[in-house]
Design a protein around this motif. Structure first.
Motif, PDB file in Angstrom:
ATOM      1  N   PRO A 185      54.308   7.521 -19.185  1.00  0.00           N
ATOM      2  CA  PRO A 185      54.192   8.786 -20.034  1.00  0.00           C
ATOM      3  C   PRO A 185      55.482   8.983 -20.506  1.00  0.00           C
ATOM      4  O   PRO A 185      55.428   9.398 -21.780  1.00  0.00           O
ATOM      5  CB  PRO A 185      53.718   9.805 -19.059  1.00  0.00           C
ATOM      6  N   ASP A 186      56.664   8.945 -19.867  1.00  0.00           N
ATOM      7  CA  ASP A 186      57.937   9.332 -20.471  1.00  0.00           C
ATOM      8  C   ASP A 186      58.546   8.487 -21.462  1.00  0.00           C
ATOM      9  O   ASP A 186      59.444   8.843 -22.262  1.00  0.00           O
ATOM     10  CB  ASP A 186      58.935   9.626 -19.407  1.00  0.00           C
ATOM     11  N   LEU A 187      57.620   7.227 -21.770  1.00  0.00           N
ATOM     12  CA  LEU A 187      58.343   6.313 -22.774  1.00  0.00           C
ATOM     13  C   LEU A 187      57.290   6.003 -23.658  1.00  0.00           C
ATOM     14  O   LEU A 187      57.739   5.191 -24.662  1.00  0.00           O
ATOM     15  CB  LEU A 187      58.714   4.847 -21.903  1.00  0.00           C
ATOM     16  N   SER A 188      56.110   6.300 -23.680  1.00  0.00           N
ATOM     17  CA  SER A 188      55.190   5.964 -24.399  1.00  0.00           C
ATOM     18  C   SER A 188      55.231   6.025 -25.885  1.00  0.00           C
ATOM     19  O   SER A 188      55.316   5.015 -26.782  1.00  0.00           O
ATOM     20  CB  SER A 188      53.854   6.794 -24.324  1.00  0.00           C
ATOM     21  N   TRP A 189      55.916   7.287 -26.662  1.00  0.00           N
ATOM     22  CA  TRP A 189      56.061   7.386 -27.861  1.00  0.00           C
ATOM     23  C   TRP A 189      57.256   6.556 -28.397  1.00  0.00           C
ATOM     24  O   TRP A 189      56.933   5.946 -29.575  1.00  0.00           O
ATOM     25  CB  TRP A 189      56.203   8.868 -28.325  1.00  0.00           C
ATOM     26  N   LYS A 190      58.314   6.549 -27.945  1.00  0.00           N
ATOM     27  CA  LYS A 190      59.509   5.663 -28.435  1.00  0.00           C
ATOM     28  C   LYS A 190      59.145   4.127 -28.282  1.00  0.00           C
ATOM     29  O   LYS A 190      59.360   3.810 -29.079  1.00  0.00           O
ATOM     30  CB  LYS A 190      60.594   6.071 -27.452  1.00  0.00           C
ATOM     31  N   LEU A 191      58.386   3.796 -27.331  1.00  0.00           N
ATOM     32  CA  LEU A 191      58.120   2.325 -27.074  1.00  0.00           C
ATOM     33  C   LEU A 191      57.123   1.923 -28.142  1.00  0.00           C
ATOM     34  O   LEU A 191      57.445   0.834 -28.528  1.00  0.00           O
ATOM     35  CB  LEU A 191      57.674   2.086 -25.484  1.00  0.00           C
ATOM     36  N   SER A 192      56.227   2.622 -28.376  1.00  0.00           N
ATOM     37  CA  SER A 192      55.239   2.170 -29.247  1.00  0.00           C
ATOM     38  C   SER A 192      55.759   2.030 -30.566  1.00  0.00           C
ATOM     39  O   SER A 192      55.545   1.063 -31.238  1.00  0.00           O
ATOM     40  CB  SER A 192      54.011   3.472 -29.467  1.00  0.00           C
ATOM     41  N   GLY A 193      56.784   3.046 -31.027  1.00  0.00           N
ATOM     42  CA  GLY A 193      57.448   2.459 -32.354  1.00  0.00           C
ATOM     43  C   GLY A 193      58.386   1.514 -32.240  1.00  0.00           C
ATOM     44  O   GLY A 193      58.668   0.577 -33.318  1.00  0.00           O
ATOM     45  N   LEU A 194      59.133   1.205 -31.007  1.00  0.00           N
ATOM     46  CA  LEU A 194      60.206   0.219 -31.293  1.00  0.00           C
ATOM     47  C   LEU A 194      59.085  -1.084 -31.026  1.00  0.00           C
ATOM     48  O   LEU A 194      59.757  -2.000 -31.854  1.00  0.00           O
ATOM     49  CB  LEU A 194      60.755   0.471 -29.804  1.00  0.00           C
ATOM     50  N   CYS A 195      58.005  -1.363 -30.294  1.00  0.00           N
ATOM     51  CA  CYS A 195      57.675  -2.696 -30.224  1.00  0.00           C
ATOM     52  C   CYS A 195      56.990  -3.021 -31.573  1.00  0.00           C
ATOM     53  O   CYS A 195      56.826  -4.033 -32.111  1.00  0.00           O
ATOM     54  CB  CYS A 195      56.708  -2.807 -29.216  1.00  0.00           C
ATOM     55  N   ILE A 196      56.324  -2.133 -32.245  1.00  0.00           N
ATOM     56  CA  ILE A 196      55.816  -2.231 -33.572  1.00  0.00           C
ATOM     57  C   ILE A 196      56.922  -2.947 -34.634  1.00  0.00           C
ATOM     58  O   ILE A 196      56.640  -3.590 -35.541  1.00  0.00           O
ATOM     59  CB  ILE A 196      55.011  -1.102 -34.054  1.00  0.00           C
TER      60      ILE A 196
END
Length: 589
Positions: A185-196
């Motif tokens: 949960p603490d990484l979800s938003w940042k990681l979703s943008g980075l991996c895209i």
């Protein structure tokens, strides 16, 4: 060969330590000594940056190197500094966590994350990011693995911080970031943008076209492009999960793979897991259109005119058609049983809640009785949908036993349903909703708390924070009931709850529809016709005394909401966790 400085501080017989990247004192633009032929060299009209690179040959302009050998050496070098090589994680623990992910968690990601027969050493050689993400996510779900989870979390953050500017990315790097985003949960938003963004650098958005519209491919080449397309579809679902959860616009565009997803799903090579994945894609195609119409602004009230209601109804009809199609199209899975088909029903409940609650967006709770008459049926349906979500989650065996393993988005929607009901329960009688919150709503919240408390997972898992947060909000709800708001807003209905064939308990307000009823109210001003509507994010509702800081979507998936003034997620008594390591997480039948 690997860089010699990697071994500079390593004594004989000891694992080498990872070297932290230090920024150069000043930026330098350098030319590459030699260049391999690139696809863009054959393209008359490449992307503008490609032309700039071709003219200058400045290495700093390139997003990634395409030469396979340096990338392979780079990945091997990172394997030699992963958690196993540093003696931070034993081989036995790593194997145990990998098996947990493969037999259970992977199934909740439509089995598109990693191959079933892949070995631990293969993963370590392929991508340290993927390996660390698998260990991180799996440790989160196992009681007694909290120390391993903390180590994995620290190592993963370091990897991500360097990967941001790493010029070597692989498909498995993208997979690793995606997996962590789905559960952490603490990484979800940042990681979703980075991996895209990494995926677009790898041109995964072109894989669909190459697989289906490029002539002369071998079967192996076509299969490789289809696998890349699967990852792109997974990223599209990830992006839209958190777009809804955070109330922010998605970043993935409706490109050819999304517009023509039916070409993929109808291909003879498509697997059952592909159909599950593309069922999600098709739902978010509908909901993306709804975003465009109704917007994301938290204070933007929905219009009550006929044109708006007809548009709303059109989107709702589309989601109902989606439910009816995919509920029958998804077959029973040997690993997760009826979870796919049951998931269609629950996801439809989510869309009903979010779409219909648009009628309340921007409406102050203290002036709920000012809600236009034409929007009251929508508000009633949102309330029915929230009740249904909680009941279905607890009563449907496939979901009750999967509460620990499901991705973060589903937890967020369950939390949204519970918090939404607690915020509005003592005011909904003012718009003609005749559900008694004390006898029909409060027992659902209490039952959900017990269900969450009964889960077996690591102490940092979100189910325990959710349970504590619901308890805290339930106390606030009780205080509100004693401070001038009637505890019983209306009289209970004479007819009690009934149970469906699947075992789901339905309250009287949910009786007409196959899943739940919409618009069963005694207020003659409320139409019983089926209006339903498209989705927009629920960020920042204006619910009177709750305030903006208490809104579910304004505090990062609602999980920060569940912690203040409550219990810390790491302080639960050991009695909540069962000692059996191997059975710590339910394995779907």
């Amino acid at each position: 060969m690997p860089a010699l400085d990697l071994y500079a501080n390593a004594s004989e017989g000891e694992p080498s330590q990872p070297q932290k990247l230090q920024p150069a004192s000043e930026f330098q633009t350098t030319r590459e000594n030699s260049r391999e032929p690139l696809e863009d060299d054959k393209n008359i009209a490449p992307a503008p940056m490609g032309s700039l690179y071709e003219a200058t040959q400045l290495g700093s302009l390139r997003t990634r190197l395409r030469r396979p050998n340096p990338r392979k050496r780079n990945v091997k070098r990172r394997m030699e500094t992963d958690m196993v090589s540093q003696n931070l994680l034993s081989i036995a623990d790593a194997e145990e966590l990998l098996q947990l992910f493969k037999r259970s968690l992977s199934r909740y990601l439509f089995n598109t994350s990693i191959p079933e027969d892949i070995s631990l050493i293969s993963i370590r050689e392929s991508s340290t990011v993927l390996f660390t993400a698998l260990m991180l996510v799996s440790a989160l779900h196992v009681p007694g693995k909290e120390a391993i989870h903390a180590i994995c979390h620290k190592q993963f953050l370091e990897l991500v911080s360097t990967a941001m500017f790493d010029r070597f990315h692989t498909l498995d790097d993208v997979r690793g970031l995606c997996i962590a985003a789905f559960w952490q949960p603490d990484l979800s938003w940042k990681l979703s943008g980075l991996c895209i963004r990494m995926a677009t650098e790898l041109n995964l958005h072109h894989a669909f076209y190459k697989a289906f519209y490029t002539p002369g491919l071998t079967e192996g080449e076509r299969a490789g492009h289809m696998e890349k397309a699967r990852v792109w579809y997974l990223l599209y679902v990830l992006d839209h999960h958190f777009s809804i959860a955070y109330g922010r616009p998605p970043v993935t565009a409706e490109l050819l793979p999304i517009r023509e997803y039916s070409v993929f799903v109808n291909n003879p090579s498509a697997m059952p897991s592909d159909r599950r994945l593309l069922s999600q894609v098709s739902l978010f195609v509908i909901l993306s259109k709804a975003y465009e119409v109704f917007g994301l602004e938290p204070d933007r009230m929905m219009g009550s005119d006929d044109a708006t209601l007809l548009t709303h109804m059109r989107f709702t009809d589309e989601t109902r058609s989606w439910r009816d199609h995919w509920r029958d199209a998804l077959s029973r899975d040997k690993y997760v049983g009826d979870y796919p088909a049951k998931g269609v029903i629950l996801h439809h409940g989510f869309t009903e809640l979010v779409l219909n609650s648009l009628a309340l967006r921007g409406q102050p709770l203290e002036r709920l009785d000012d809600l236009p008459t034409s929007l009251r049926p929508l508000a009633s349906r949102a309330i029915d949908a929230a009740h249904f979500i909680l009941q279905y989650t607890m009563e449907e065996v496939s979901y009750r036993e999967s509460l620990v393993g499901i991705p973060l988005y589903l937890h967020s929607m369950i939390a949204f349903a519970a918090v939404f009901l607690m915020k509005i329960a003592h005011k909904w009688h003012t718009i003609g909703v005749n559900i008694d919150p004390e006898t029909q709503t409060k027992p659902l919240i209490e039952g959900m708390i017990r269900t969450l408390r009964g889960c077996k997972a690591g102490a940092n898992h979100m189910v325990f924070s959710m349970a504590s947060g619901f308890e805290r909000l339930l106390k606030q709800w009780g205080k509100g009931a004693h401070n001038g708001v009637p505890q019983r807003s209306v009289l209970s209905r004479p007819n009690g709850p009934r149970r469906t064939q699947s075992g789901t308990v339905l309250t009287p307000s949910m009786h007409s529809s196959p899943e739940y009823t919409i618009g069963q109210n005694n207020d003659p001003t409320l139409s019983s016709e089926s209006y339903e509507v498209p989705l927009t994010a629920m960020s920042g509702y204006s619910y009177g005394g709750w305030g903006q800081d208490d809104m579910l979507w304004s505090v990062g998936m609602g999980y920060d909401l569940l912690a203040p003034n409550g219990y810390d997620s790491t302080e639960f008594p050991s009695s909540y966790f069962l000692p059996d390591r191997h059975d710590s997480m339910h394995q779907p039948s």
